[in-house]
Scaffold this motif. Structure first.
Motif, PDB file in Angstrom:
ATOM      1  N   UNK A  71      31.961  68.422 -40.565  1.00  0.00           N
ATOM      2  CA  UNK A  71      32.495  68.616 -41.911  1.00  0.00           C
ATOM      3  C   UNK A  71      33.942  68.138 -42.004  1.00  0.00           C
ATOM      4  N   UNK A  72      34.738  68.455 -40.995  1.00  0.00           N
ATOM      5  CA  UNK A  72      36.140  68.015 -40.984  1.00  0.00           C
ATOM      6  C   UNK A  72      36.220  66.494 -40.915  1.00  0.00           C
ATOM      7  N   UNK A  73      35.384  65.893 -40.102  1.00  0.00           N
ATOM      8  CA  UNK A  73      35.399  64.431 -39.976  1.00  0.00           C
ATOM      9  C   UNK A  73      35.000  63.776 -41.301  1.00  0.00           C
ATOM     10  N   UNK A  89      19.770  75.591 -28.027  1.00  0.00           N
ATOM     11  CA  UNK A  89      21.214  75.441 -28.257  1.00  0.00           C
ATOM     12  C   UNK A  89      21.762  76.740 -28.850  1.00  0.00           C
ATOM     13  N   UNK A  90      22.835  77.301 -28.299  1.00  0.00           N
ATOM     14  CA  UNK A  90      23.411  78.542 -28.849  1.00  0.00           C
ATOM     15  C   UNK A  90      23.921  78.333 -30.274  1.00  0.00           C
ATOM     16  N   UNK A  91      23.928  79.439 -31.043  1.00  0.00           N
ATOM     17  CA  UNK A  91      24.320  79.345 -32.447  1.00  0.00           C
ATOM     18  C   UNK A  91      25.773  78.946 -32.612  1.00  0.00           C
ATOM     19  N   UNK A  92      26.637  79.365 -31.679  1.00  0.00           N
ATOM     20  CA  UNK A  92      28.050  79.029 -31.820  1.00  0.00           C
ATOM     21  C   UNK A  92      28.285  77.538 -31.612  1.00  0.00           C
ATOM     22  N   UNK A  93      27.448  76.898 -30.802  1.00  0.00           N
ATOM     23  CA  UNK A  93      27.560  75.441 -30.640  1.00  0.00           C
ATOM     24  C   UNK A  93      27.121  74.719 -31.913  1.00  0.00           C
ATOM     25  N   UNK A  94      26.059  75.231 -32.530  1.00  0.00           N
ATOM     26  CA  UNK A  94      25.603  74.629 -33.782  1.00  0.00           C
ATOM     27  C   UNK A  94      26.683  74.739 -34.849  1.00  0.00           C
ATOM     28  N   UNK A  95      27.305  75.942 -34.963  1.00  0.00           N
ATOM     29  CA  UNK A  95      28.360  76.134 -35.946  1.00  0.00           C
ATOM     30  C   UNK A  95      29.561  75.246 -35.653  1.00  0.00           C
ATOM     31  N   UNK A  96      29.914  75.100 -34.382  1.00  0.00           N
ATOM     32  CA  UNK A  96      31.044  74.254 -34.007  1.00  0.00           C
ATOM     33  C   UNK A  96      30.778  72.791 -34.344  1.00  0.00           C
ATOM     34  N   UNK A  97      29.561  72.335 -34.058  1.00  0.00           N
ATOM     35  CA  UNK A  97      29.207  70.950 -34.398  1.00  0.00           C
ATOM     36  C   UNK A  97      29.236  70.730 -35.915  1.00  0.00           C
ATOM     37  N   UNK A  98      28.733  71.695 -36.676  1.00  0.00           N
ATOM     38  CA  UNK A  98      28.738  71.567 -38.128  1.00  0.00           C
ATOM     39  C   UNK A  98      30.162  71.529 -38.674  1.00  0.00           C
ATOM     40  N   UNK A 152      35.328  65.051 -44.296  1.00  0.00           N
ATOM     41  CA  UNK A 152      36.416  65.263 -45.263  1.00  0.00           C
ATOM     42  C   UNK A 152      37.549  64.264 -45.034  1.00  0.00           C
ATOM     43  N   UNK A 153      37.907  64.052 -43.785  1.00  0.00           N
ATOM     44  CA  UNK A 153      38.967  63.093 -43.490  1.00  0.00           C
ATOM     45  C   UNK A 153      38.574  61.682 -43.899  1.00  0.00           C
ATOM     46  N   UNK A 154      37.331  61.315 -43.661  1.00  0.00           N
ATOM     47  CA  UNK A 154      36.880  59.982 -44.057  1.00  0.00           C
ATOM     48  C   UNK A 154      36.918  59.806 -45.568  1.00  0.00           C
ATOM     49  N   UNK A 155      36.466  60.818 -46.309  1.00  0.00           N
ATOM     50  CA  UNK A 155      36.496  60.737 -47.772  1.00  0.00           C
ATOM     51  C   UNK A 155      37.933  60.670 -48.274  1.00  0.00           C
ATOM     52  N   UNK A 156      38.817  61.454 -47.658  1.00  0.00           N
ATOM     53  CA  UNK A 156      40.219  61.450 -48.063  1.00  0.00           C
ATOM     54  C   UNK A 156      40.859  60.079 -47.826  1.00  0.00           C
ATOM     55  N   UNK A 157      40.584  59.518 -46.684  1.00  0.00           N
ATOM     56  CA  UNK A 157      41.123  58.184 -46.380  1.00  0.00           C
ATOM     57  C   UNK A 157      40.577  57.153 -47.361  1.00  0.00           C
ATOM     58  N   UNK A 158      39.295  57.266 -47.705  1.00  0.00           N
ATOM     59  CA  UNK A 158      38.691  56.325 -48.652  1.00  0.00           C
ATOM     60  C   UNK A 158      39.335  56.441 -50.030  1.00  0.00           C
TER      61      UNK A 158
END
Length: 404
Positions: A244-246, A231-240, A248-254
């Protein structure tokens, strides 16, 4: 007479023979086979008999029985109207050689027998693998093969010991045009294709083969899967970053939901309305809705029995301008101001005291006794006032009865 009987019997026999010769026998005998499933089929011309009530009889025997003077035939299908007979459950050995025959029957008349030789090992077709499954491990392709199955769900390798598989695979382009195929053979049920291009679609089809009688099955339906790679490194960074954004949004909603729930509960059970100031100044005066724990304590019972006191005063009218006795000065505008002749209906008792010597109050001895008893009970009452937290009680000094 005897000659006549013989002539009749001859005519009957000749008619039977004529009927047998007129009944067309079956033709086009053929075996439809797959592994250990056997089906004998034939054709027959119905126009030769002029009736549709024809039936067929199928018999079988081993080739070794034909060497005998009276071979033993076993009926496989008797008086069947179908033009086929299933021989799968008739106990045919896969390596044996058998002779099969079929006869047509109509109204008690029989056609001649038609014969067919059959050897399962030589004549029975083999089928493709019963199941093929693909798996990927990086850029490698794993192939799982399940052997062809017999009628009793066993492997065909129990009958064909030299059975092997021919594997054809190719790279499937996006436009669907296959440029080149590769082929290999194996006699195992698990195989790994390595050195394949990563992230590429590959298709596989497999065929069963046996070289002893040159048997080849049909190919399985093509199965396709995509290989994997690094897997290319840019895909790993994009997935991470996306995860992370997801999170954060879940914690914020909670947190937001928890805060709203807390505010709702707080507004329900602890409202923000404040008590008026005049109630706060007299906190001990308004009633308490909850029972205090101190009420469960046990105290000694105290009974206060007030005793009426009669104050008898002798007032001289001539000395009305003098100073009133102590205790009556503050009540000068009240009860004492009503000391005239028109207040004879007052509840007090007044007595006229003789001369101009002034007001001479005469206090009954019962007043002195009541005051002493009241002074002795006063500490107990004050003690009770501190325990029960009630409003302080101003003791009454008694009722003063006055008479002019």
């Amino acid at each position: 007479m005897f000659a006549l009987v013989r002539l009749c019997l001859l005519l009957v026999w000749l008619q039977g023979r004529a009927a047998e010769t007129e009944l067309t026998p079956p033709h086009g005998l053929n075996m439809i086979t797959l592994n250990t499933n056997y089906m004998l089929v034939w054709d027959w011309d119905p126009s030769s008999a002029g009736s549709d009530g024809v039936t067929f009889t199928v018999e079988q025997t081993g080739n070794h029985q034909l060497k005998k003077k009276n071979p033993k035939w076993t009926t496989s299908c008797g008086e069947t109207s179908e033009r086929s007979c299933d021989l799968t459950k008739r106990g045919l050995n896969y390596l044996g050689v058998y002779k099969l025959r079929v006869q047509a029957n109509l109204n008690g008349h029989h056609s001649e027998w038609k014969y067919k030789s059959f050897c399962p090992d030589k004549d029975a077709a083999i089928g493709p693998p019963s199941k093929v499954r693909l798996g990927t491990d990086g850029s490698s392709l794993d192939i799982f093969i399940t052997d062809p199955q017999t009628s009793s769900n066993s492997s065909m390798k129990d009958h064909l010991h030299n059975l092997y598989y021919r594997i054809v695979y190719w790279e499937q382009p996006e436009d669907g045009k296959v440029l080149m195929t590769k082929m290999l053979t194996t006699n195992v049920s698990f195989l790994t294709l390595s050195d394949l291009a990563p992230w590429t679609q590959y298709c596989v089809k497999i065929q069963s083969c046996d070289d002893f009688y040159n048997k080849n099955s049909s190919f399985t339906s093509p199965l396709c899967t995509q290989t994997k790679g690094v897997i290319p490194w840019w895909k790993i960074f994009l997935f991470f970053l996306l995860s992370l954004v997801i999170c954060f949004l879940l914690v914020l909603i909670f947190l937001y939901g928890s805060h709203q729930c807390f505010q709702m509960c707080k507004a329900t059970f602890h409202p923000n309305e404040k008590l008026p100031s005049y109630i706060k100044q007299h906190k001990s005066d308004y009633p308490c809705l909850m029972v205090s724990d101190c009420e469960s304590d046990v105290y000694d019972p105290v009974t206060v029995c007030p005793e009426s006191v009669i104050l008898v005063l002798n007032v001289d009218p001539a000395v009305d301008s003098e100073v009133p006795p102590p205790g009556l000065e503050q009540d000068r505008s009240g009860r004492h101001s009503r000391q005239n002749s028109s207040s004879s209906g007052d509840s007090g008792v007044y007595s006229a005291g003789g001369n101009s010597g002034g007001l001479q109050p005469v206090i009954d001895s019962s007043f002195t006794n009541a005051k002493l008893r009241f002074d002795s009970e006063k500490p107990k009452m004050l003690n009770m006032n501190s325990k029960f937290k009630v409003c302080p009680v101003i003791p009454d000094n008694g009722v003063v009865h006055m008479e002019v």
